[in-house]
Design a protein around this motif. Structure first.
Motif, PDB file in Angstrom:
ATOM      1  N   TYR A 137       0.862  -1.082   0.168  1.00  0.00           N
ATOM      2  CA  TYR A 137      -0.013  -0.162   0.064  1.00  0.00           C
ATOM      3  C   TYR A 137       0.659   1.340   0.192  1.00  0.00           C
ATOM      4  O   TYR A 137       0.611   2.171  -0.594  1.00  0.00           O
ATOM      5  CB  TYR A 137      -1.047  -0.295   0.664  1.00  0.00           C
ATOM      6  CG  TYR A 137      -1.839  -1.350   1.459  1.00  0.00           C
ATOM      7  CD1 TYR A 137      -2.644  -1.362   0.274  1.00  0.00           C
ATOM      8  CD2 TYR A 137      -2.129  -2.601   2.098  1.00  0.00           C
ATOM      9  CE1 TYR A 137      -3.458  -2.463  -0.048  1.00  0.00           C
ATOM     10  CE2 TYR A 137      -2.216  -3.151   2.186  1.00  0.00           C
ATOM     11  CZ  TYR A 137      -3.422  -3.366   1.579  1.00  0.00           C
ATOM     12  OH  TYR A 137      -4.050  -4.591   0.838  1.00  0.00           O
TER      13      TYR A 137
ATOM     14  N   ASP B 162       0.063   4.084  -2.739  1.00  0.00           N
ATOM     15  CA  ASP B 162      -0.385   5.141  -2.368  1.00  0.00           C
ATOM     16  C   ASP B 162       1.278   6.646  -3.017  1.00  0.00           C
ATOM     17  O   ASP B 162       0.788   7.191  -3.485  1.00  0.00           O
ATOM     18  CB  ASP B 162      -0.134   5.707  -0.836  1.00  0.00           C
ATOM     19  CG  ASP B 162      -0.020   6.953  -0.339  1.00  0.00           C
ATOM     20  OD1 ASP B 162      -1.416   7.238  -0.647  1.00  0.00           O
ATOM     21  OD2 ASP B 162       0.765   7.732  -0.404  1.00  0.00           O
TER      22      ASP B 162
ATOM     23  N   THR C  49      -0.842   9.601  -5.388  1.00  0.00           N
ATOM     24  CA  THR C  49      -0.489  10.460  -5.340  1.00  0.00           C
ATOM     25  C   THR C  49       0.150  11.452  -6.454  1.00  0.00           C
ATOM     26  O   THR C  49       0.457  12.452  -7.112  1.00  0.00           O
ATOM     27  CB  THR C  49       0.672  10.382  -4.203  1.00  0.00           C
ATOM     28  OG1 THR C  49      -0.091   9.682  -2.893  1.00  0.00           O
ATOM     29  CG2 THR C  49       0.601  12.119  -3.834  1.00  0.00           C
TER      30      THR C  49
ATOM     31  N   GLY D 225      -7.186   5.781  -4.046  1.00  0.00           N
ATOM     32  CA  GLY D 225      -6.292   6.286  -3.114  1.00  0.00           C
ATOM     33  C   GLY D 225      -6.667   6.711  -1.662  1.00  0.00           C
ATOM     34  O   GLY D 225      -5.954   5.741  -0.569  1.00  0.00           O
TER      35      GLY D 225
ATOM     36  N   CYS E 179      -6.324   3.090  -0.052  1.00  0.00           N
ATOM     37  CA  CYS E 179      -4.858   3.069   0.063  1.00  0.00           C
ATOM     38  C   CYS E 179      -4.355   3.350   1.571  1.00  0.00           C
ATOM     39  O   CYS E 179      -3.899   2.465   2.084  1.00  0.00           O
ATOM     40  CB  CYS E 179      -4.658   3.137  -1.165  1.00  0.00           C
ATOM     41  SG  CYS E 179      -2.152   3.045  -1.407  1.00  0.00           S
ATOM     42  N   LYS E 180      -4.885   4.444   1.369  1.00  0.00           N
ATOM     43  CA  LYS E 180      -4.723   5.164   3.079  1.00  0.00           C
ATOM     44  C   LYS E 180      -5.096   4.277   4.241  1.00  0.00           C
ATOM     45  O   LYS E 180      -5.154   4.426   5.299  1.00  0.00           O
ATOM     46  CB  LYS E 180      -4.706   7.066   2.961  1.00  0.00           C
ATOM     47  CG  LYS E 180      -3.747   7.544   1.931  1.00  0.00           C
ATOM     48  CD  LYS E 180      -4.354   9.078   1.785  1.00  0.00           C
ATOM     49  CE  LYS E 180      -3.726  10.042   0.628  1.00  0.00           C
ATOM     50  NZ  LYS E 180      -1.995   9.351   0.720  1.00  0.00           N
TER      51      LYS E 180
ATOM     52  N   SER F 234      -2.601   8.961   7.569  1.00  0.00           N
ATOM     53  CA  SER F 234      -2.952   8.790   6.562  1.00  0.00           C
ATOM     54  C   SER F 234      -4.893   8.405   6.749  1.00  0.00           C
ATOM     55  O   SER F 234      -5.255   8.766   6.073  1.00  0.00           O
ATOM     56  CB  SER F 234      -2.800   7.266   6.250  1.00  0.00           C
ATOM     57  OG  SER F 234      -2.544   6.320   7.475  1.00  0.00           O
TER      58      SER F 234
END
Length: 466
Positions: free
Chosen positions: A294, A298, A302, A321, A324-325, A338
């Motif tokens: 991850y 990320d 980003t 995203g 993912c965070k 995050s």
């Protein structure tokens, strides 16, 4: 005029020196009839000793690449006499320049020049030769066409030979269109041979030497297909990065997944404005996300959001995203950055992509609830941490923060109960043996210089007074 096979005579009619030598040899052999070979003389033995001494002393004419000896000068022919090696196309009375014949050394007679050239070609230290480069390139084109027309199971030999010719052609004529084309052709040979690591290496050499090559789009397409193929192969049969691949020529020797992500990365770095740059970035992010990597995913999401604002993949970069965070968040005892960023991405999607949010409303709402629940959990964890240390001032602060940020949650009701229970307790626990603490506990800020009090006069007024 003498014919080609007719012996040459002087204009006086006398036999030449060569004929005289032949006649003398015949007489000597006649005198020695009855013997198996000519009689050895002391002169022959002396010449043998001299030759051995020259060899042992390292005479230049006996070494590879040494000086070559020339035959004695050809006698100037008399008028009306021509050499045997004249051309039929020349007029009968034309003058012919004398030809100097070089004597080859033993190194050259044994093929030493070919060995030296092979060594230079293998090391890349060749002498530039445009004619040889064009010849090798033409041979490579012919072999390439033959290989492509042949059946798949019969094209290996032709394409391998073509690739070798293209690589050699580029070495013999560097910094040219021929070298650029040769590198691309060599890479294509390995691509159609299914030797993908070698093809990737040649594509890399082409881009490194010619960053703005005319084949940039084609190289990007090849790299994208190969990266996607390696990711699929890895998904079917995952392997450790350090375990070598000794059976499949289509995949790298080590770390198939890492090399696939590297290919995606090279596409967007070598051609950041190309049509596949944002596609490669998204593909690399998705591949890492599927493998549970991850943090790497990320970074790519980003990068896609920040560096490709007009990309068609912006919503996907926000949507995936955000999840993912959420996956990167490790719990209330760890950093919550995050988690906060996931909530910001959800709010941004609501503003920028309202039409797309409708399609994924259920999943987005669930993610937003998860973010808020984990943020509340984080505040509760901090409050109970300070309460456990009997620092009730800090505990009350975070309990009030839970009530303020999440007033309608069941956690807010629990926070009110805890505040009422610790209402009469001091902010800090009672300090025992304070005299000992004063001795041991050194105040690091005690000896630091104090900051001067700020001048209350506005800066504009100071400037006017000055």
């Amino acid at each position: 005029m003498p014919r080609r096979n007719q012996p040459i005579h002087h204009a006086s009619g006398r036999p030449s020196a060569q004929d005289a030598r032949h006649a003398g040899n015949a007489k000597r052999m006649t005198r020695m009839s009855g013997h198996g070979c000519p009689r050895r003389s002391f002169w022959a033995a002396g010449l043998t000793v001299v030759a051995c001494a020259a060899t042992s002393l390292g005479c230049a004419s006996w070494r590879p690449g040494g000086t070559t000896q020339q035959v004695a000068e050809t006698p100037v022919p008399s008028p009306g006499v021509r050499q045997v090696s004249f051309e039929d196309t020349e007029p009968p009375g034309a003058e012919v320049d004398p030809v100097e014949v070089e004597k080859k050394s033993w190194w050259q007679s044994l093929g030493g020049s070919s060995v030296e050239r092979s060594i230079r070609e293998s090391t890349g230290k060749v002498v530039q030769d445009k004619a040889r480069a064009k010849r090798l390139y033409a041979e490579g084109e012919t072999l390439y066409e033959q290989g492509m027309k042949a059946p798949v199971d019969q094209r290996d030999a032709a394409l391998h030979k073509a690739a070798d010719n293209f690589k050699l052609a580029g070495k013999y004529y560097v910094e040219s269109d021929l070298e650029e084309n040769a590198l691309m052709y060599a890479a294509e040979c390995y691509y159609f041979l299914d030797e993908y690591p070698d093809a990737v290496e040649m594509y890399g050499k082409l881009i490194k030497k010619y960053p703005n090559t005319k084949y940039l789009d084609q190289v990007g397409n090849r790299r994208f297909k190969l990266a996607r193929y390696w990711v699929e192969k890895y998904s079917q049969n995952p392997s450790q990065p350090l375990i070598p691949n000794l059976t499949d020529e289509q995949t790298p020797l080590f770390d198939r997944f890492g090399n696939a992500i590297k290919l995606y990365d090279m596409i967007r770095l070598d051609d950041p404005t190309g049509k596949l740059a944002d596609d490669a970035t998204l593909a690399a992010a998705n591949a890492n996300f599927k493998q549970g990597k991850y943090e790497a995913a990320d970074r790519f999401y980003t990068d896609l959001r920040q560096n490709f604002p007009s990309s068609e993949h912006q919503f996907i970069a926000h949507y995936l995203g955000m999840f993912c965070k959420l996956k990167m968040y490790q719990g209330p005892s760890y950093d919550g950055q995050s988690l906060d960023e996931a909530g910001k991405l959800a709010e941004r999607m609501e503003r920028q992509f309202p039409d797309r949010v409708v399609e994924h409303r259920e999943a987005i709402d669930a993610a937003k609830k998860e973010v808020r629940a984990k943020q509340a959990e984080r505040l509760w964890h901090l409050a109970t941490f300070f309460e456990g240390r009997q620092q009730y001032g800090g505990a009350r602060f975070y309990y009030h923060q839970v009530i303020k940020d999440f007033p309608n949650s069941n956690m807010a009701d629990a926070a009110r109960e805890r505040i009422a229970e610790i209402a009469d307790r001091p902010d800090h626990p009672k300090q025992y043996a304070k005299w000992l603490i004063d001795i041991v506990d050194y105040d690091e800020d005690k000896d630091m210089p104090k900051i001067a009090p700020e001048d209350p006069t506005p800066r504009t007024a100071n400037a006017q007074n000055q």
